[in-house]
Design an enzyme around this catalytic site. Structure first.
Site, PDB file in Angstrom:
ATOM      1  N   ASP A   8      15.138 -20.908 -19.258  1.00 32.14           N
ATOM      2  CA  ASP A   8      14.158 -20.639 -18.141  1.00 32.14           C
ATOM      3  C   ASP A   8      12.460 -20.164 -19.260  1.00 32.14           C
ATOM      4  O   ASP A   8      12.663 -19.640 -19.399  1.00 32.14           O
ATOM      5  CB  ASP A   8      14.461 -19.828 -17.603  1.00 32.14           C
ATOM      6  CG  ASP A   8      13.438 -19.523 -16.254  1.00 32.14           C
ATOM      7  OD1 ASP A   8      13.051 -21.324 -16.286  1.00 32.14           O
ATOM      8  OD2 ASP A   8      12.895 -18.880 -15.488  1.00 32.14           O
ATOM      9  N   GLU A  67      15.310 -25.663 -18.721  1.00 32.79           N
ATOM     10  CA  GLU A  67      14.755 -26.449 -16.850  1.00 32.79           C
ATOM     11  C   GLU A  67      13.682 -27.816 -17.393  1.00 32.79           C
ATOM     12  O   GLU A  67      12.698 -27.612 -18.396  1.00 32.79           O
ATOM     13  CB  GLU A  67      13.998 -25.216 -16.171  1.00 32.79           C
ATOM     14  CG  GLU A  67      13.583 -25.999 -14.884  1.00 32.79           C
ATOM     15  CD  GLU A  67      12.691 -24.376 -14.604  1.00 32.79           C
ATOM     16  OE1 GLU A  67      13.236 -23.167 -13.890  1.00 32.79           O
ATOM     17  OE2 GLU A  67      11.792 -23.184 -14.380  1.00 32.79           O
ATOM     18  N   ASP A 139      13.935 -13.673 -14.689  1.00 36.62           N
ATOM     19  CA  ASP A 139      13.727 -14.898 -15.717  1.00 36.62           C
ATOM     20  C   ASP A 139      15.165 -15.540 -16.437  1.00 36.62           C
ATOM     21  O   ASP A 139      16.039 -16.594 -15.943  1.00 36.62           O
ATOM     22  CB  ASP A 139      12.602 -15.097 -16.799  1.00 36.62           C
ATOM     23  CG  ASP A 139      11.437 -15.012 -16.188  1.00 36.62           C
ATOM     24  OD1 ASP A 139      10.925 -15.695 -15.627  1.00 36.62           O
ATOM     25  OD2 ASP A 139      10.682 -13.806 -15.805  1.00 36.62           O
TER      26      ASP A 139
END
Length: 173
Positions: A8, A67, A139
């Site tokens: 991420d 991502e 996160d």
């Protein structure tokens, strides 16, 4: 057996999560955050690259799931996110990892059941799916959710490719 590292990306905090997939069974291997506390962007990017490289060296994953960049309201933030994402991808590619990209909404849809899920919902579902005793940091949970999403889609592809396909089915005669 496949080991997946989920990333991420962020210019200040980059989450990572590592899971092992054996068939439909997922095992948590580790997670955390790479925090960059310096102000200048080149040094932050260097720290992200070094951190992701170290994680890859330590866990020896088979692939990376990351991502995709979304269009933020602030163009400067989107550019910084893209740079952080870029160095994470380069860290993986430099160690010969295939890299797979997933949209944030797809990750939330896959893990929580709705693309509009908030961070708490993602944390809860990651904890539940991986049978963790506590919720990972936000996160890190997002990174684990990205890895879980990759497992889900990887399993779907394997099932689809293994299915017998009749090339004449559905054709007009």
């Amino acid at each position: 057996m496949t080991i997946i590292v989920g990333i991420d990306p962020g210019s200040r905090v980059t989450g990572y999560g590592i899971i092992r997939q054996q068939g439909r069974h997922l095992t948590y291997l580790g997670s955390g955050c790479i925090r960059t506390v310096v102000d200048d962007m080149p040094t932050r990017l260097k720290l992200i690259y070094a951190g992701v490289s170290e994680i890859i060296t330590q866990f020896r994953p088979d692939c990376m799931a990351i991502e995709q960049v979304f269009m933020a309201k602030n163009p400067d933030s989107a550019l910084k996110l893209g740079q952080a994402r870029g160095v994470a991808i380069v860290a993986g590619v430099n160690q010969d990892l295939p890299v797979f990209e997933y949209a944030a909404r797809l990750v939330k849809q896959t893990v929580v059941g709705t693309g509009a899920a908030d961070k708490k919902q993602v944390q809860h579902m990651v904890r539940s799916l991986l049978k963790l005793s506590a919720s990972p940091q936000a996160d890190a949970a997002d990174a684990l959710a990205i890895a879980i999403t990759h497992c889900h889609f990887n399993q779907s592809l394997l099932r689809t490719s293994a299915a017998k396909v009749n090339p004449l089915a559905g054709r007009l005669r």
